[in-house]
Write a protein that holds these residues in place. Structure first.
Motif, mmCIF file in Angstrom:
data_model
loop_
_atom_site.group_PDB
_atom_site.id
_atom_site.type_symbol
_atom_site.label_atom_id
_atom_site.label_comp_id
_atom_site.label_asym_id
_atom_site.label_seq_id
_atom_site.Cartn_x
_atom_site.Cartn_y
_atom_site.Cartn_z
ATOM 1 N N SER A 70 74.822 44.064 38.677
ATOM 2 C CA SER A 70 73.658 43.180 38.661
ATOM 3 C C SER A 70 73.953 41.860 39.352
ATOM 4 C CB SER A 70 73.206 42.927 37.218
ATOM 5 O OG SER A 70 74.180 42.202 36.493
ATOM 6 N N ILE A 296 67.916 44.352 30.492
ATOM 7 C CA ILE A 296 68.329 42.950 30.449
ATOM 8 C C ILE A 296 69.554 42.741 31.321
ATOM 9 C CG2 ILE A 296 69.258 41.131 28.955
ATOM 10 C CD1 ILE A 296 67.491 42.307 26.706
ATOM 11 N N TRP A 299 68.541 43.769 35.329
ATOM 12 C CA TRP A 299 67.485 43.088 36.078
ATOM 13 C C TRP A 299 67.469 41.570 35.945
ATOM 14 C CZ3 TRP A 299 64.849 45.304 39.812
ATOM 15 C CH2 TRP A 299 64.755 46.693 39.828
ATOM 16 N N THR A 300 68.206 40.990 34.996
ATOM 17 C CA THR A 300 68.101 39.538 34.770
ATOM 18 C C THR A 300 68.370 38.706 36.024
ATOM 19 O OG1 THR A 300 68.545 39.690 32.391
ATOM 20 C CG2 THR A 300 69.020 37.596 33.463
ATOM 21 N N LEU A 304 65.454 36.390 37.572
ATOM 22 C CA LEU A 304 65.657 34.950 37.754
ATOM 23 C C LEU A 304 65.456 34.544 39.205
ATOM 24 C CD1 LEU A 304 66.493 32.267 36.494
ATOM 25 C CD2 LEU A 304 68.883 32.917 36.859
ATOM 26 N N THR A 340 72.457 32.922 34.873
ATOM 27 C CA THR A 340 72.274 34.089 34.009
ATOM 28 C C THR A 340 73.158 34.011 32.775
ATOM 29 O OG1 THR A 340 71.683 35.483 35.899
ATOM 30 C CG2 THR A 340 72.443 36.602 33.912
ATOM 31 N N LEU A 343 71.859 32.788 29.335
ATOM 32 C CA LEU A 343 71.108 33.696 28.468
ATOM 33 C C LEU A 343 72.001 34.344 27.415
ATOM 34 C CD1 LEU A 343 68.419 36.230 29.522
ATOM 35 C CD2 LEU A 343 70.482 37.117 28.462
ATOM 36 N N TYR A 344 73.271 34.570 27.738
ATOM 37 C CA TYR A 344 74.116 35.379 26.873
ATOM 38 C C TYR A 344 74.879 34.573 25.825
ATOM 39 C CZ TYR A 344 73.089 39.224 29.990
ATOM 40 O OH TYR A 344 72.439 40.193 30.704
ATOM 41 N N PHE A 394 62.016 31.588 31.600
ATOM 42 C CA PHE A 394 63.422 31.920 31.325
ATOM 43 C C PHE A 394 63.749 31.736 29.850
ATOM 44 C CE2 PHE A 394 68.085 30.893 31.677
ATOM 45 C CZ PHE A 394 68.478 32.190 31.999
ATOM 46 N N MET A 397 62.665 34.749 28.152
ATOM 47 C CA MET A 397 63.611 35.820 28.437
ATOM 48 C C MET A 397 64.842 35.704 27.543
ATOM 49 S SD MET A 397 63.367 35.992 32.622
ATOM 50 C CE MET A 397 64.855 36.982 32.732
ATOM 51 N N ALA A 401 66.148 38.494 24.873
ATOM 52 C CA ALA A 401 67.510 39.039 24.879
ATOM 53 C C ALA A 401 68.191 38.846 23.533
ATOM 54 C CB ALA A 401 68.330 38.377 25.988
#
Length: 507
Positions: A70, A296, A299-300, A304, A340, A343-344, A394, A397, A401
């Motif tokens: 990704s 997730i 495609w994240t 973005l 990205t 997000l995690y 975002f 999103m 997630a």
């Protein structure tokens, strides 16, 4: 008494004391019944620290190799000329290989053990991951992705099965949550690393995405060697425990295994859990969750990219720098990887927190239902958020997630209440296969839905997946579906609805 007789008697006494000393020492190390709980708790904590770090890092490498695709996607699609649909197929085909080899791989691990088989799998997928750097066309990429999934197939099911050799069912939820948190932490750690490797654009005539595959694939191979040395095969050979602790834990787990086998024998069928409607019900819920989790990951970065370029809700376009300066493109892709990772971070915290809470309160149903509903609703509002701006979209999103990943620990440990003995290896693999099927279908579906338009429809589909999974895990009477019989289906539906809406209805 004569002197020689006195000396002989003294020697016999000393020999007797010497013979008794090991038994006395063992008795001193055995837990007193009143302190059994404290002893067991301290021992399991030691097992967690001696076992989980190795499997956690193995999980990191697994998801490094998945996430790399990704992070490389913007440049890879441009260099190979991949459409959204082709990219979705290449992403999802990994899970076709995963599904095809999951059960055979876990049958092998149940025979030869994790200490042998996990290092073999780790080294194999590291080689295949590095080989992706050599692809020149779509077909070769898709083939390698299939074999990568086949090599990874036994990893997580194998680690789940291996954990049952050391831990009881009630101790597995937290263990699984820790192991599976590697999936999101790998994104946090892997994103900056991927960003740095993508900036190696042009070094030795290779693209940045090629260096990404080569270096992290080589690191995975090296980890396979470390794992072969460090992983304990069973409690009796656990190097991180004392001799007394190894004996005690092995005895406990043998008793636990005997109990599971006795429970299984009562059914009269070794494969009864796999033929259970309960197992199928839970597995289909996991399929829906696995579909969303895969999307997730896959495609994240592209979502973005579309949000930042203002094309999320409209016609998709290649980013402007893609056809300009390769260094500028590499820097743009590196920034996507870094953003990205934001997000995690909360996602990893939510996974650990929900896993701990589920174990603390010995409850799974509501720990899965609430996060999935929140995530499903957030997915539905992502398109609206994107019309207000990339930041608001975002944030939604991120909420999506967090809610989806949070249920990983409870959902993965749930099958252990239905699967026992050697059949657990096959059962866990079967459970994982259905999750992999979701991972195979969903990226391609998103690619098709977004190939000529916007990402809006794909967000609605993922939201629907989460809401459907939430309803499936909520209905407690689903676990009694086999015992009630079809003639009482109306009563079962009534019980489910009563649980959901809290009211009595007539059917």
């Amino acid at each position: 008494m004569r002197p020689h007789e006195m000396a002989r008697k003294q020697e016999d006494s000393e020999l007797e004391l010497t013979a008794l000393q090991p038994a006395v020492d063992r008795k001193q190390h055995e837990p007193v019944p009143g302190h059994q709980h404290d002893y067991e708790k301290a021992l399991i904590t030691r097992v967690y620290w001696g076992l989980l770090p190795w499997m956690f890092i193995t999980g990191l490498f697994t998801y490094f190799d998945r996430a790399n695709f990704s992070f490389a996607a913007p440049a890879l699609r441009h260099d190979l000329g991949l459409s959204n649909a082709a990219y979705g197929l290449a992403s999802g085909i990994l899970f076709a290989g995963y599904a095809a080899l999951a059960i055979p791989s876990n049958l092998v691990i149940s025979c030869v053990g994790a200490k042998v088989w996990l290092p073999v799998l780790t080294t194999a997928w590291g080689i295949i991951a590095a080989a992706q750097a050599a692809v020149k066309e779509e077909k070769a990429l898709i083939a390698l992705r299939f074999f990568l999934g086949a090599a990874e197939a036994g990893c997580f099911p194998g680690m789940w099965f291996h954990s049952t050799k050391f831990l009881r069912d009630s101790e597995l939820t937290l263990a699984y949550a820790v192991i599976l948190s590697s999936a999101v932490i790998s994104q946090v750690v892997g994103a900056p690393l991927a960003a740095a490797l993508l900036l190696m654009e042009g070094v030795c005539g290779l693209h940045g995405w090629q260096w990404l595959f080569i270096i992290e694939g080589a690191a995975t191979c090296l980890w396979g060697i470390v794992l072969a040395v460090a992983l304990a095969a069973c409690p009796a050979s656990a190097w991180f425990l004392s001799r007394e602790q190894r004996e005690w834990l092995q005895k406990r787990q043998d008793q636990e295994q005997a109990r599971r086998q006795a429970d299984l024998a009562k059914s009269g069928k070794a494969w009864a859990p796999l033929l259970s409607l309960r197992m199928w019900w839970l597995s289909f819920a996991w399929l829906l969750i696995g579909a969303t989790i895969t999307n997730i990951i896959v495609w994240t970065p592209l979502l973005l990219d579309a949000a930042l370029s203002g094309t999320f809700n409209g016609q998709l376009q290649a980013h402007g720098v893609a056809s300009a300066d390769p260094r500028a493109e590499a820097w743009h892709n590196a920034k996507l990887a870094l953003i990205t990772s934001i997000l995690y971070v909360p996602t990893a915290v939510a996974m650990i927190g929900v896993g701990w809470s589920s174990r603390r309160f010995e409850e799974r149903r509501w720990h899965c239902f609430v996060p999935l509903v929140i995530a499903g609703i957030a997915f539905m509002f992502v398109p609206l958020g994107m019309t207000r701006g990339a930041i608001s979209g975002f944030v939604l999103m991120i909420v999506s997630a967090v809610g989806t990943w949070a249920v990983y620990g409870p959902m993965v440990s749930w099958p252990n209440t239905l699967l026992h003995g050697r059949g657990a290896a096959v059962g866990l693999a079967f459970y994982n296969v259905l999750g992999a099927i979701g991972g195979f279908v969903s990226p391609y579906v998103v690619g098709r839905l977004s190939n000529g338009g916007s990402y809006n429809s794909s967000m609605y589909v993922q939201g629907a997946f989460n809401l459907a999974a939430a309803l499936m895990v909520l209905a407690p009477s689903a676990w009694d579906i086999e015992s009630i019989g079809m003639h009482r289906l109306g009563d079962w539906i009534e019980a489910c609805l009563k649980e959901v809406v809290g009211c009595k209805i007539g059917i």
